[in-house]
Every structure is written in structure tokens, then in C-alpha cells.
Design an enzyme around this catalytic site. Structure first.
Site, mmCIF file in Angstrom:
data_model
loop_
_atom_site.group_PDB
_atom_site.id
_atom_site.type_symbol
_atom_site.label_atom_id
_atom_site.label_comp_id
_atom_site.label_asym_id
_atom_site.label_seq_id
_atom_site.Cartn_x
_atom_site.Cartn_y
_atom_site.Cartn_z
ATOM 1 N N CYS A 30 0.860 -1.176 0.000
ATOM 2 C CA CYS A 30 0.000 0.000 0.000
ATOM 3 C C CYS A 30 0.904 1.236 0.000
ATOM 4 O O CYS A 30 1.846 1.316 0.795
ATOM 5 C CB CYS A 30 -0.900 -0.006 1.230
ATOM 6 S SG CYS A 30 -1.822 1.542 1.449
ATOM 7 N N ASP A 42 0.148 -6.258 0.150
ATOM 8 C CA ASP A 42 -1.068 -6.674 -0.542
ATOM 9 C C ASP A 42 -0.718 -7.844 -1.456
ATOM 10 O O ASP A 42 0.348 -7.860 -2.074
ATOM 11 C CB ASP A 42 -1.631 -5.533 -1.402
ATOM 12 C CG ASP A 42 -2.290 -4.446 -0.575
ATOM 13 O OD1 ASP A 42 -3.075 -4.783 0.323
ATOM 14 O OD2 ASP A 42 -2.017 -3.270 -0.843
#
Length: 123
Positions: A40, A47
Site C-alpha cells: 500500500c 497486498d
């Protein structure tokens, strides 16, 4: 373009995509990467996603080891999911000059939300 990574154990992740000639532009090629990671851009949290690349080649195909190493360059990069689909599309179009190409990023659930984004090129 020469194949610079295939068969090279010392090849390192970078943004270079090796290609090879394809003479059958009627082919429809699909590549799935189910172990993609990035971060992120705000929190730095990791992620995980599946990346799907669908394309009809012009006269070039992408060599998969170079693609794996290209995808690995995002491991520590902070990037919004939607931007990732477009960045990958642009890089692949520049390397391949395909007839059609679509990149879909399908991110795992985090915080109760899953996100998928696609970016398409058509010659």
C-alpha cells in the site's frame, strides 16, 4: 530483443521484459500470476493479488522468466491497485506492441474489501 534472463540463474529482478518472435497473431495468450505482492503506498502494508494478462500478440511474445522478474520488482513498491493495472498494461504494450492486451489485478480481501481492476489496450 535477445533473451537475457532465460537459463540465467543469476538474473535479478528488473523492469526489462524479454520478448521472442511469434508468427501466429491469431493466438490468444493468457498468463496468470497467483503469487503477486506489492505494498500500500500510504501504510506500507503488504497486498497480495492474482495478476491475469490476456493478449493477442502482434509479432512478439513475452518470455515468462523475464515477466516473473518484472513482477517481482513491485514486491516492495507502494502503488495503488488501479494504477498497477495501467502501469503493467503500458509496460507490456511497449515491449510487445500487441493487437490486444488486458491486464487484470485481482487483490485479496484486506479490511473486508477486495478490489479488482482491469486496463485494456486495443490496436
Amino acid at each position: 530483443m535477445a533473451l537475457t534472463k532465460l537459463g540465467q540463474a543469476q538474473a535479478k529482478p528488473d523492469g526489462t521484459l524479454d520478448t521472442f518472435p511469434i508468427t501466429d497473431s491469431s493466438q490468444e495468450i493468457t498468463i496468470d500470476c497467483r503469487e503477486f505482492t506489492c505494498r500500500c503506498p500510504i501504510t506500507g502494508q503488504p497486498d497480495w493479488a492474482t495478476i491475469r494478462i490476456d493478449y493477442r500478440p502482434g509479432d512478439r511474445g513475452v518470455e515468462t522468466k523475464s515477466l516473473k522478474l518484472y513482477l517481482e520488482t513491485f514486491r516492495d513498491e507502494g502503488i495503488f491497485h488501479e494504477h498497477l493495472a495501467t502501469k503493467m498494461r503500458d509496460d507490456l504494450v511497449a515491449a510487445l506492441n500487441p493487437i490486444f492486451l488486458k491486464v487484470t489485478v485481482d487483490f485479496n480481501v484486506r479490511g473486508g474489501i477486495a478490489l479488482a481492476a482491469s486496463s485494456t489496450y486495443q490496436r
